[in-house]
Write a protein that holds these residues in place. Structure first.
Motif, PDB file in Angstrom:
ATOM      1  N   ASN A 231      52.808   0.391  18.122  1.00 28.69           N
ATOM      2  CA  ASN A 231      51.694  -0.222  18.836  1.00 28.69           C
ATOM      3  C   ASN A 231      51.939  -0.331  20.344  1.00 28.69           C
ATOM      4  OD1 ASN A 231      50.150  -0.754  16.397  1.00 28.69           O
ATOM      5  ND2 ASN A 231      51.642  -2.328  15.949  1.00 28.69           N
ATOM      6  N   THR A 232      53.024  -0.999  20.704  1.00 28.87           N
ATOM      7  CA  THR A 232      53.268  -1.259  22.123  1.00 28.87           C
ATOM      8  C   THR A 232      53.429   0.030  22.916  1.00 28.87           C
ATOM      9  OG1 THR A 232      54.356  -3.351  21.536  1.00 28.87           O
ATOM     10  CG2 THR A 232      54.752  -2.473  23.752  1.00 28.87           C
TER      11      THR A 232
ATOM     12  N   HIS B 143      48.972   2.808  29.989  1.00 28.02           N
ATOM     13  CA  HIS B 143      48.660   1.993  31.173  1.00 28.02           C
ATOM     14  C   HIS B 143      47.613   2.698  32.042  1.00 28.02           C
ATOM     15  CE1 HIS B 143      49.267  -0.187  34.972  1.00 28.02           C
ATOM     16  NE2 HIS B 143      49.762  -1.153  34.225  1.00 28.02           N
TER      17      HIS B 143
ATOM     18  N   GLN C 291      50.456  -6.435  12.674  1.00 27.83           N
ATOM     19  CA  GLN C 291      50.774  -5.740  13.921  1.00 27.83           C
ATOM     20  C   GLN C 291      51.321  -4.351  13.658  1.00 27.83           C
ATOM     21  OE1 GLN C 291      53.485  -8.236  16.059  1.00 27.83           O
ATOM     22  NE2 GLN C 291      52.007  -9.881  16.361  1.00 27.83           N
TER      23      GLN C 291
ATOM     24  N   GLU D   3      50.093  -1.445  27.813  1.00 26.91           N
ATOM     25  CA  GLU D   3      51.276  -2.052  28.406  1.00 26.91           C
ATOM     26  C   GLU D   3      52.346  -1.017  28.718  1.00 26.91           C
ATOM     27  OE1 GLU D   3      52.615  -5.017  25.743  1.00 26.91           O
ATOM     28  OE2 GLU D   3      50.868  -6.304  25.986  1.00 26.91           O
TER      29      GLU D   3
ATOM     30  N   LYS E 160      52.188   3.058  22.827  1.00 25.28           N
ATOM     31  CA  LYS E 160      50.987   3.770  23.264  1.00 25.28           C
ATOM     32  C   LYS E 160      49.901   2.843  23.801  1.00 25.28           C
ATOM     33  CE  LYS E 160      51.541   7.795  20.263  1.00 25.28           C
ATOM     34  NZ  LYS E 160      50.902   8.687  19.268  1.00 25.28           N
ATOM     35  N   SER E 161      50.230   1.575  23.932  1.00 25.52           N
ATOM     36  CA  SER E 161      49.230   0.611  24.399  1.00 25.52           C
ATOM     37  C   SER E 161      49.118   0.647  25.919  1.00 25.52           C
ATOM     38  CB  SER E 161      49.613  -0.800  23.926  1.00 25.52           C
ATOM     39  OG  SER E 161      50.761  -1.259  24.617  1.00 25.52           O
TER      40      SER E 161
END
Length: 814
Positions: A408-409, A418, A504, A414, A411-412
């Motif tokens: 998740n994180t 970005h 998540q 964040e 490819k997010s």
């Protein structure tokens, strides 16, 4: 020479054949044309004559018509002759030209024969020119030596200057000097190779004289790699240095390509070529990125339980910051044809796990940006690092942190998604950081660890709750005043946290964790039921302990309803399916059992206190004015002040069960023949007392909201009282029949016991009533809760009564 002659002969034959074929074709064409024209002329003439001679007066003009047509015919024939003559002239001209071509071919044949003769005579002359050829090669070598003479004599001086320039970080000037030295060495070696490729001694002499050149090349390369290793810092402080490095590498690539092309022609390539510095550049950058990613771990599990979370967050920050620098600053330092954003990003699947990245994977045509291979370097480095972390012995929470970050994180917005990078990096084209089989193994490991942990958590939560059961203070109440313990909140907070974590990671995994939680919940509730039973048995050994037994048993019952509501809430929130499962049915069944047994335990507690007063019912003491029923009502009401803190629907069911048990105990007192009325006054007094007490029970349980069966249950006592109250024994059968019709579960032994308590029914009368009821069984279609079903008649009474009639074993109503 023979082949040329053969070709000429073949060409001559072709010309002769071609001429003959043309003549035949032309003649055939003329013949066909004449036949077709003749047919068309006849048809046309017929039509014209028919048109001109349609009337008789036109016959006078026949001669005139004939002459006119004759003139036209002569004109047409003249034109036809001219056309044919023209065609024949064209054919004659073509044949003449073909004949001329044949003569030219024969002349060429004779010329080629002369050339072949001259070539054979000149072979000896060419062999005599070998000395001239050697002289030309020697002259070329001498010319090359003279051209590089200045550099040859100044090699030590240039080497020293170059070394100084390298030490002063003047890399472009140092590389220019180095190229001069390498050019002089390579030209001398090439000329020596052309003159005598097997003369290794002279070639070694040149190599020894220029041996410092290779040392300088290695020193310069070290400086280049050092700059590349510090490229992220360098591009912020002094990007010109990085640009110089890239220009030097591009120069060397051009020289490499030129030397490789010359090797294909001559077989010679200078020592140290091709240098392949561009490939080495990518190796250095890849190693630099890998080192940067690997260096993000600052703490270990022993020093900090949150080490993995810290590591992943630092990695995220470093990667995002570095790629932002790449996009905004690094892109200007590399040529566009490096294809840094568009082409190589899609080669990650091919390069992962295969060592060094090759230049052919990185360079593409028509690319507009120059940083995608930096993105890929970081992607590969992060993937390698994540695989290393996945191979470690991770704990359950660490597995969740890693998978959440990876799935998740990463490819997010964040990180790779970005907004600053979105225009250059298509996250949908990024290969997964972890292979699916590794993800599946981690999830399986998490489920196994989670199962073990949740079993321990539930056991610990239950042990903590059991300790609360022993407290001398009442349990806490919710906002509605219902007793409860913290167990449901603890359990479902635990479930909620793990489901949030699972959500998540993946939707399917969330469903899997939910099913696992429900499965563990069912096992836990079975244990909960056993502990509630043990709690009750412990209390029965000493009813003074625990001091708040009733209140905590109420809390246990209420917890069952809370568990139901919490399970439904979890399913609505975390499950996509609304269909009930086997696990749901098992949980529902176990919760109902725990709650109903808890209610039964509380009622047992009530009736233990009422036991003495229940034993006074339908005795001589009762008949003379006992206050047993008053005490029973007061005690029940007092208990139910606490029972009001039981949640619905269990409080309603418990009130109904309490009324039923009171009525059953009262009727048991009648059936057990604790008293036998001696005369009509005692029967009337006892019946009136029973009716009054039935009204007391009715009033009490209406007040407690026992439900719609209150009148019917309390009415059973009044109906029995009517049997006792009857003064005319001859009407006793009708009264008993009325009782049986209202309560069809009453049995023969019950009626015998009631008649025995009445005291005035003779044996013959009892036999007659029982026999008549047996022959004429009363039918009843209503569905009601049985009252007499669980009431047994003492054995001695039953034995006595069975001797009174041969029909004693027959059931009055089933």
């Amino acid at each position: 020479m023979k082949s040329e002659v053969v070709l000429i002969n073949i060409f001559s034959n072709i010309l002769h054949n071609f001429q003959y074929v043309i003549n035949l074709q032309y003649i055939q064409l003329l013949r066909n044309s004449m036949e077709q024209t003749s047919r068309e002329a006849v048809a046309t003439a017929v039509q014209r004559v028919a048109g001109m001679l349609q009337r008789s007066d036109q016959l006078d003009k026949v001669e005139q018509y004939r002459r006119r047509e004759a003139r036209k015919k002569a004109s047409v024939e003249a034109r036809l002759k001219a056309a044919i003559q023209s065609q024949l002239d064209g054919v004659r001209t073509g044949l003449t030209q073909l004949h001329s071509a044949l003569l030219d071919v024969k002349d060429i044949q004779r010329s080629l024969a002369d050339v072949s003769k001259d070539w054979r005579q000149s072979i000896n002359t060419i062999e005599n020119l070998k000395d001239v050829k050697d002289a030309v090669v020697q002259h070329s070598q001498l010319a090359s030596a003279v051209e590089n003479l200045k550099n040859i004599f100044s090699v030590p001086e240039i080497v020293a200057e170059t070394q100084q320039l390298i030490e002063q970080a003047e890399l472009l000037q140092a590389h220019r000097k180095l190229m001069e030295l390498e050019c002089s060495r390579d030209d001398l070696m090439y000329e020596q190779y052309r003159m005598d490729s097997k003369n290794t001694s002279d070639m070694n002499l040149i190599s020894i004289y220029f041996e410092d050149v290779q040392v300088l090349s290695d020193e310069l390369a070290k400086q280049l790699w050092m700059v590349l290793q510090r490229s992220m810092v360098m591009v912020r402080r002094d990007p010109t240095m990085l640009v110089s490095v890239v220009r030097i590498i591009e120069r060397e690539e051009k020289i490499d390509r030129r030397m490789v092309d010359r090797k294909k022609q001559s077989g010679f390539i200078p020592p140290g070529r091709p240098k392949q510095w561009k490939d080495k550049m990518f190796e250095v950058l890849e190693g630099t990125v890998s080192t940067r990613i690997e260096g993000t771990q600052s703490v270990t599990r022993e020093a900090d339980k949150m080490w993995l979370v810290r590591l992943l967050e630092i990695t995220r920050k470093y990667v995002l910051d570095d790629l932002t620098v790449v996009k905004n600053l690094m892109v200007q330092c590399f040529p566009p044809h490096y294809n840094t954003f568009n082409r190589y990003l899609f080669q990650t699947a091919q390069t992962q796990g295969h060592g060094t990245l090759r230049i052919e994977n990185l360079v593409g045509e028509d690319s507009q940006t120059s940083s995608s291979w930096f993105f890929s370097l970081y992607h590969n480095a992060v993937s390698t690092r994540v695989k290393e972390l996945a191979s470690e012995d991770l704990e359950a929470n660490e597995i969740v942190s890693l998978l959440t970050w990876v799935l998740n994180t990463y490819k997010s917005v964040e990180m790779m998604g970005h907004p600053e990078l979105r225009s250059e990096c298509d996250i949908n084209q990024l290969e997964p950081l972890l292979p699916q089989d590794v993800v599946d193994d981690l999830l399986s490991k998490y489920v196994k660890t989670f199962t073990s942990n949740i079993t321990g958590w539930l056991r610990k939560a239950l042990e903590t709750d059991k300790k609360d059961w022993q407290k001398e203070t009442e349990p806490e109440a919710d906002q509605d005043g219902y007793y409860q313990t913290t167990l449901p909140a603890i359990v479902f907070q635990m479930f909620e946290q793990n489901l949030q974590v699972a959500a998540q990671i993946d939707g399917d995994f969330k469903e899997q964790v939910l099913k696992l939680c429900l499965k563990q919940m069912n096992t836990f509730l079975i244990r909960y039921k056993e502990e509630a039973m043990a709690y009750k048995e412990e209390h029965l050994r000493d009813r003074q302990l625990p001091q708040c037994y009733v209140q905590y048993m109420i809390a246990i019952i209420n917890n069952c309803q809370t568990f139901k509501e919490s399970i439904n809430s979890l399913k609505r929130k975390y499950s996509q399916s609304s269909e009930p499962t086997d696990s749901d049915a098992a949980i529902e069944r176990t919760l109902n059992e725990v709650a109903k047994e808890g209610c039964q335990f509380l009622l047992d507690e009530v009736f233990l206190d009422l036991e003495h007063h229940l034993n006074e019912l339908l005795t001589r003491k009762w008949l003379t004015g006992s206050h047993a029923v008053d005490t029973i009502c007061v005690t029940v009401e007092d208990y139910f002040n606490d029972f009001n803190k039981i949640k619905k629907p269990f409080n309603q069911e418990m009130t109904s069960e309490a009324l039923r048990r009171v009525v059953v105990e009262y009727i048991k007192a009648v059936i057990q023949k604790r008293i036998t009325f001696k005369n009509a006054d005692e029967r009337r007094e006892g019946a009136e007392r029973m009716i009054k007490e039935a009204d007391q029970f009715k009033f009490l349980f209406r007040k407690l909201a026992a439900g719609e069966d209150t009148d019917r249950l309390c009415g059973a006592i009044a109906a029995i009282a009517e049997v006792f109250k009857l003064t005319d024994p001859t009407l006793l059968f009708l009264e008993v029949t009325t009782l049986v019709s209202k309560y069809p579960d009453i049995r023969e032994e019950h009626i015998q016991a009631l008649l025995a308590v009445r005291g005035d029914a003779s044996r013959e009368m009892r036999q007659m009533i029982i026999g008549t009821l047996s022959e004429n069984k009363v039918s009843y279609s209503g569905v009601t809760q049985p009252i007499f079903k669980d009431i047994t008649v003492p054995t001695i009474t039953m034995t006595t009564m069975t001797t009174m009639t041969s029909m004693a074993t027959a059931k009055l109503l089933k």
